[in-house]
Write a protein that holds these residues in place. Structure first.
Motif, PDB file in Angstrom:
ATOM      1  N   SER B   7     -22.020 -22.553   1.213  1.00 28.45           N
ATOM      2  CA  SER B   7     -21.747 -21.447   1.755  1.00 28.45           C
ATOM      3  C   SER B   7     -23.117 -20.816   2.633  1.00 28.45           C
ATOM      4  CB  SER B   7     -21.197 -20.280   1.112  1.00 28.45           C
ATOM      5  OG  SER B   7     -22.164 -19.353   0.650  1.00 28.45           O
ATOM      6  N   GLU B   8     -24.292 -21.116   1.687  1.00 28.26           N
ATOM      7  CA  GLU B   8     -25.530 -20.678   2.717  1.00 28.26           C
ATOM      8  C   GLU B   8     -25.856 -21.540   3.678  1.00 28.26           C
ATOM      9  OE1 GLU B   8     -28.005 -17.986   1.732  1.00 28.26           O
ATOM     10  OE2 GLU B   8     -25.923 -17.361   0.703  1.00 28.26           O
ATOM     11  N   LEU B   9     -25.434 -22.871   3.572  1.00 30.10           N
ATOM     12  CA  LEU B   9     -25.830 -23.786   4.573  1.00 30.10           C
ATOM     13  C   LEU B   9     -24.938 -23.519   5.974  1.00 30.10           C
ATOM     14  CD1 LEU B   9     -26.556 -26.990   2.462  1.00 30.10           C
ATOM     15  CD2 LEU B   9     -28.044 -26.086   4.080  1.00 30.10           C
ATOM     16  N   LYS B  10     -23.501 -23.270   5.372  1.00 32.37           N
ATOM     17  CA  LYS B  10     -22.671 -22.751   6.648  1.00 32.37           C
ATOM     18  C   LYS B  10     -23.161 -21.762   7.217  1.00 32.37           C
ATOM     19  CE  LYS B  10     -18.515 -24.962   4.575  1.00 32.37           C
ATOM     20  NZ  LYS B  10     -17.646 -24.956   3.812  1.00 32.37           N
ATOM     21  N   ALA B  11     -23.430 -20.464   6.472  1.00 26.07           N
ATOM     22  CA  ALA B  11     -24.129 -19.661   7.216  1.00 26.07           C
ATOM     23  C   ALA B  11     -25.269 -19.961   8.239  1.00 26.07           C
ATOM     24  CB  ALA B  11     -24.514 -18.527   6.304  1.00 26.07           C
ATOM     25  N   LEU B  12     -26.021 -20.710   8.013  1.00 30.96           N
ATOM     26  CA  LEU B  12     -27.270 -21.134   8.717  1.00 30.96           C
ATOM     27  C   LEU B  12     -26.731 -22.191   9.793  1.00 30.96           C
ATOM     28  CD1 LEU B  12     -29.812 -21.976   6.054  1.00 30.96           C
ATOM     29  CD2 LEU B  12     -29.968 -19.962   7.501  1.00 30.96           C
ATOM     30  N   GLY B  13     -25.447 -22.211   9.791  1.00 31.58           N
ATOM     31  CA  GLY B  13     -24.877 -23.190  11.138  1.00 31.58           C
ATOM     32  C   GLY B  13     -24.824 -24.795  10.587  1.00 31.58           C
ATOM     33  N   ALA B  14     -25.158 -25.080   9.404  1.00 29.94           N
ATOM     34  CA  ALA B  14     -25.130 -26.317   9.176  1.00 29.94           C
ATOM     35  C   ALA B  14     -23.699 -27.109   8.925  1.00 29.94           C
ATOM     36  CB  ALA B  14     -26.010 -26.998   8.066  1.00 29.94           C
ATOM     37  N   SER B  15     -23.368 -28.294   9.091  1.00 25.80           N
ATOM     38  CA  SER B  15     -22.155 -29.044   8.713  1.00 25.80           C
ATOM     39  C   SER B  15     -22.214 -29.428   7.330  1.00 25.80           C
ATOM     40  CB  SER B  15     -21.437 -29.906   9.581  1.00 25.80           C
ATOM     41  OG  SER B  15     -22.557 -31.116   9.795  1.00 25.80           O
ATOM     42  N   VAL B  16     -21.295 -28.877   6.514  1.00 22.64           N
ATOM     43  CA  VAL B  16     -21.179 -29.225   5.104  1.00 22.64           C
ATOM     44  C   VAL B  16     -19.918 -29.894   4.229  1.00 22.64           C
ATOM     45  CG1 VAL B  16     -21.874 -28.128   2.932  1.00 22.64           C
ATOM     46  CG2 VAL B  16     -22.643 -27.130   4.899  1.00 22.64           C
ATOM     47  N   GLU B  17     -20.350 -30.737   3.568  1.00 22.77           N
ATOM     48  CA  GLU B  17     -19.393 -31.546   2.911  1.00 22.77           C
ATOM     49  C   GLU B  17     -19.705 -31.393   1.219  1.00 22.77           C
ATOM     50  OE1 GLU B  17     -16.832 -35.843   1.778  1.00 22.77           O
ATOM     51  OE2 GLU B  17     -18.486 -35.745   3.221  1.00 22.77           O
ATOM     52  N   LEU B  18     -18.779 -31.153   0.455  1.00 27.07           N
ATOM     53  CA  LEU B  18     -18.861 -31.079  -0.900  1.00 27.07           C
ATOM     54  C   LEU B  18     -18.298 -32.404  -1.365  1.00 27.07           C
ATOM     55  CD1 LEU B  18     -18.670 -27.640  -2.532  1.00 27.07           C
ATOM     56  CD2 LEU B  18     -20.689 -29.028  -1.920  1.00 27.07           C
ATOM     57  N   ARG B  19     -18.975 -33.485  -1.479  1.00 24.04           N
ATOM     58  CA  ARG B  19     -18.387 -34.853  -1.781  1.00 24.04           C
ATOM     59  C   ARG B  19     -18.145 -35.014  -3.544  1.00 24.04           C
ATOM     60  NH1 ARG B  19     -18.617 -40.122   0.502  1.00 24.04           N
ATOM     61  NH2 ARG B  19     -18.474 -38.787   2.468  1.00 24.04           N
ATOM     62  N   GLU B  20     -16.807 -35.046  -3.705  1.00 25.06           N
ATOM     63  CA  GLU B  20     -16.537 -35.130  -5.230  1.00 25.06           C
ATOM     64  C   GLU B  20     -16.671 -36.386  -5.653  1.00 25.06           C
ATOM     65  OE1 GLU B  20     -15.544 -32.532  -6.922  1.00 25.06           O
ATOM     66  OE2 GLU B  20     -15.449 -31.136  -5.376  1.00 25.06           O
ATOM     67  N   LEU B  21     -16.925 -36.518  -6.713  1.00 27.68           N
ATOM     68  CA  LEU B  21     -17.259 -38.099  -7.558  1.00 27.68           C
ATOM     69  C   LEU B  21     -16.285 -38.551  -8.383  1.00 27.68           C
ATOM     70  CD1 LEU B  21     -20.970 -37.569  -7.672  1.00 27.68           C
ATOM     71  CD2 LEU B  21     -20.308 -38.719  -5.939  1.00 27.68           C
ATOM     72  N   GLY B  22     -15.384 -37.621  -8.702  1.00 23.65           N
ATOM     73  CA  GLY B  22     -14.651 -37.991  -9.866  1.00 23.65           C
ATOM     74  C   GLY B  22     -14.950 -37.637 -11.257  1.00 23.65           C
ATOM     75  N   LYS B  23     -14.384 -38.212 -12.268  1.00 21.54           N
ATOM     76  CA  LYS B  23     -14.636 -37.887 -13.687  1.00 21.54           C
ATOM     77  C   LYS B  23     -16.003 -38.586 -13.803  1.00 21.54           C
ATOM     78  CE  LYS B  23     -10.818 -35.776 -14.272  1.00 21.54           C
ATOM     79  NZ  LYS B  23     -10.739 -34.386 -14.428  1.00 21.54           N
ATOM     80  N   GLN B  24     -16.638 -37.947 -14.941  1.00 20.05           N
ATOM     81  CA  GLN B  24     -17.854 -38.699 -15.589  1.00 20.05           C
ATOM     82  C   GLN B  24     -17.269 -39.909 -16.676  1.00 20.05           C
ATOM     83  OE1 GLN B  24     -20.406 -36.748 -18.224  1.00 20.05           O
ATOM     84  NE2 GLN B  24     -21.961 -38.205 -18.050  1.00 20.05           N
ATOM     85  N   GLU B  25     -17.980 -40.860 -16.370  1.00 24.39           N
ATOM     86  CA  GLU B  25     -17.482 -42.316 -17.044  1.00 24.39           C
ATOM     87  C   GLU B  25     -17.155 -42.085 -18.472  1.00 24.39           C
ATOM     88  OE1 GLU B  25     -19.624 -45.885 -16.057  1.00 24.39           O
ATOM     89  OE2 GLU B  25     -18.948 -46.966 -17.990  1.00 24.39           O
TER      90      GLU B  25
END
Lengths: 430, 430
Positions: B7-25
């Protein structure tokens, strides 16, 4: 457990005292009380003192137990659980003997003087003092002592025990940095306490079991021709050792050498290291302070003070050779003296007859590798013969996982204890 | 924390993706997402990739913190709190740099490609795979990488870091009896795994830090005259080492030898033993199976497989010499490769100029003893220079209690990161 014992003993008609011992030295923890009890006070009967302990070794199911260590489980003719054989089973055995006499309507043959402690696994704190203080009071008039807190040599033949090794337990600490360090950042820059400790420990004993501390073997009593002959008669085989250890990792190839290593020679064991990384997995730590634990089993004619002197001198010498900037400290944690008795005393003869009556065989006359220091204290303070009359077998796993007592050993053990008291009663003191 | 960053990065004008990695092995736990963000996409500007992590080491006030570890506190010019220096402070530093440019009305000099993960303290699960999968997508066009996740060597002089050691972590197990044995009963009769292990461990490294495994030192890149000269210039003193370790247990007497031991030579550390008695007090056990843990920090030109071969061969040889009936197993638990970059690349030159502009000194050019494996992955996969540009000091206590970041390091750190981006932008790619 002390309260349980007290209430059971009272229900059987014994007089009981829970003797408080105060705080453990250097702590704010109360020592567990010693159960002092007496069943019968007929002046025409012998007074037989029996000793046992109600404390046990630590146990966690994570250690590898197949069942919950603190829930007694009967399975395949065996009673599994921590303390089953060491030493709750035998302690309860004495109570069972009283109860059996009462239920059968048979007069109890002796006055039973009972002393059950709760600190045996941690050096019997307070017990020696109590014996000395009570030798002319609670213990006055004791004619002989029987301790049921050891094991048959193997798994099939009953035994009586007339000797035990002593034990001197040492703590060897090495410390360096103020706190644990990251091995990536500091590895190679600093002297690592665990490396130093490993070098010290490796110089104490060879992989073949040879004690490397000069002078220790010089303290050992020479082998007499008489003693040299007894080993061949003992009912024991290398297979018994393989069975008891679940391995063929024997240091010697013959029964005789193995028994001599266990009974009449000192040995040095390494137990572990406190302060190092001990969990599963990987941690890149340089431990700041590590404490190695080792002990030496002692035999006639070693004395603890002579041994300490040799140990401290040698460790200081090999430490100096390392030239480390770390700090080393060697100290004795506790010691107990060896004991060697006469197996021809009437106390032993009574137990031989009892064994023959119950098991229909002559017992092996054995010595023990492990120590029960209180044996010696009772003998020295009360000036009366002490007999070790084991209930369990050599594979019971007393300090290990899946500790057990065979049901037949428990039942026949109670019978043997009872028969022993009868045979011991035949020559009442005046 | 990932949502806060997004949210901070978006407020600064950056494009952001939260990349999900699935479950821990092997678990049912979601891995924390990786924050992938980009600020600017001007084809005439360089693309600078910055990496950091928003996860932290565990911390409890009971560990010995003077203040609540998860409440940032400014005191005496220092910002106290878990993550202040490792690595939340530096991560926020990049955002502060963007914000500062916006408030000052100055054009941002580069396209900032950001990768902030949440599993660094637990082996960066999933990150290597993501870098490989995204090298021609999200990471396409990256011209250089800057990682702000390490520390100055000491406490007073800024540094740039161009090398890190690798680490090969081994498990050395010795087993004998089927279960732990009583040392009184079996001591002297059986071959003890811990005695064997202690002998093996003592043959790996000398108390003076010399690796005793033949051939290991032959794998080490020779010291060049050029490298030989750099150590004297480094702002570091033996007192810095004494302060950091809280002791004077140094293996070498000079700064130069100490730094070489930390940066350019392999070292072998012993971490501990699993399966032996490790608690306080005394236990008369012969442990049935013990597992020694040791690791070797690796340097150019060692390869993990060559090292494994030397380690396994040597341990098998010294094991054979012991002649023990116990069973020994040596295995690699994990390894990570060393990394060595060129400190003359324009990426480093930009950071040198930035340091000079902000701190008014030339930075020390340092290497790290500990490993940051992702450094090597970025360099190998993206084929671009990686710079380690530390914000905090050597005494920040990154994995310890009372972690802090000096306020001046934070403020000047933001300035240095910003100046670095300006100097790194002067030769835009076509």
């Amino acid at each position: 457990m002390s309260k349980f014992l007290a209430s059971e003993l009272k229900a059987l008609g014994a007089s009981v005292e829970l003797r408080e011992l105060g705080k453990q030295e250097g702590t704010d923890v109360d020592l567990p009380p010693i159960v002092l009890a007496r069943y019968g006070s007929d002046p025409n009967k012998r007074n037989i003192l029996v000793y046992g302990h109600y404390d046990v070794q630590p146990a966690l199911i994570e250690d590898g137990w197949n069942t919950k260590p603190f829930e007694l489980l009967e399975k395949d003719g065996k009673l599994y659980g921590r303390g089953s054989t060491d030493d709750k089973g035998p302690v309860i055995g004495w109570l069972n003997s009283i109860e059996a006499h009462q239920k059968a309507g048979i007069e109890f043959p002796v006055n039973l003087v009972m002393c059950f402690e709760g600190m045996e696994e941690y050096g019997s704190d307070g017990l020696d003092d109590l014996i000395r203080a009570e030798k002319d009071k609670f213990f006055k008039g004791v004619d002989a002592t029987c301790i049921c807190d050891n094991y048959w040599l193997g798994t099939s033949h009953p035994a009586l025990t007339y000797g035990i090794r002593g034990c001197s337990y040492y703590s060897l600490s090495v410390s360096g940095p103020a706190a644990d360090l990251h091995s990536g950042v500091f590895g190679g820059m600093v002297s690592e306490p665990l490396i130093d400790l490993t070098h010290l420990l490796s110089k104490l004993v060879s992989p073949k079991g040879k004690i490397l501390i000069p002078g220790v073997m010089d303290l050992v009593a020479p082998l007499t021709a008489e003693e040299d002959e007894i080993y061949d008669k003992i009912k024991y085989s290398m297979q018994d050792l393989y069975d008891a250890t679940g391995s063929q990792t024997n240091l010697y190839e013959t029964k005789k050498e193995s028994l001599m290593a266990r009974w009449r020679y000192p040995t040095l064991s390494l137990h572990g290291i406190e302060g190092a990384f001990s969990a599963p997995g990987a941690k890149t730590v340089i431990p700041a302070k590590v404490i190695g634990k080792f002990s030496i089993r002692t035999v006639p004619n070693m004395t603890p003070r002579e041994l300490d002197e040799l140990v401290f001198k040698y460790i200081n010498e090999i430490w100096a050779e390392l030239g480390s900037k770390n700090k080393m400290e060697i100290s004795l944690l506790h010691d107990g003296m060896w004991w060697l008795s006469s197996p021809n005393h009437w106390n032993f003869e009574a137990a031989k007859k009892a064994t023959k009556a119950v098991w229909n065989v002559e017992p092996d006359l054995t010595r023990e590798g492990g120590s029960i220091p209180v044996t010696l204290t009772f003998e020295e303070e009360l000036k009366r013969n002490v007999l070790l009359l084991p209930m369990g077998r050599g594979d019971d796993g007393a300090h290990s996982i899946n500790e057990k007592l065979d049901l037949v050993n428990y039942i026949n053990g109670i019978k043997t204890l009872s028969a022993y008291l009868h045979y011991a009663s035949v020559e009442p003191t005046a």
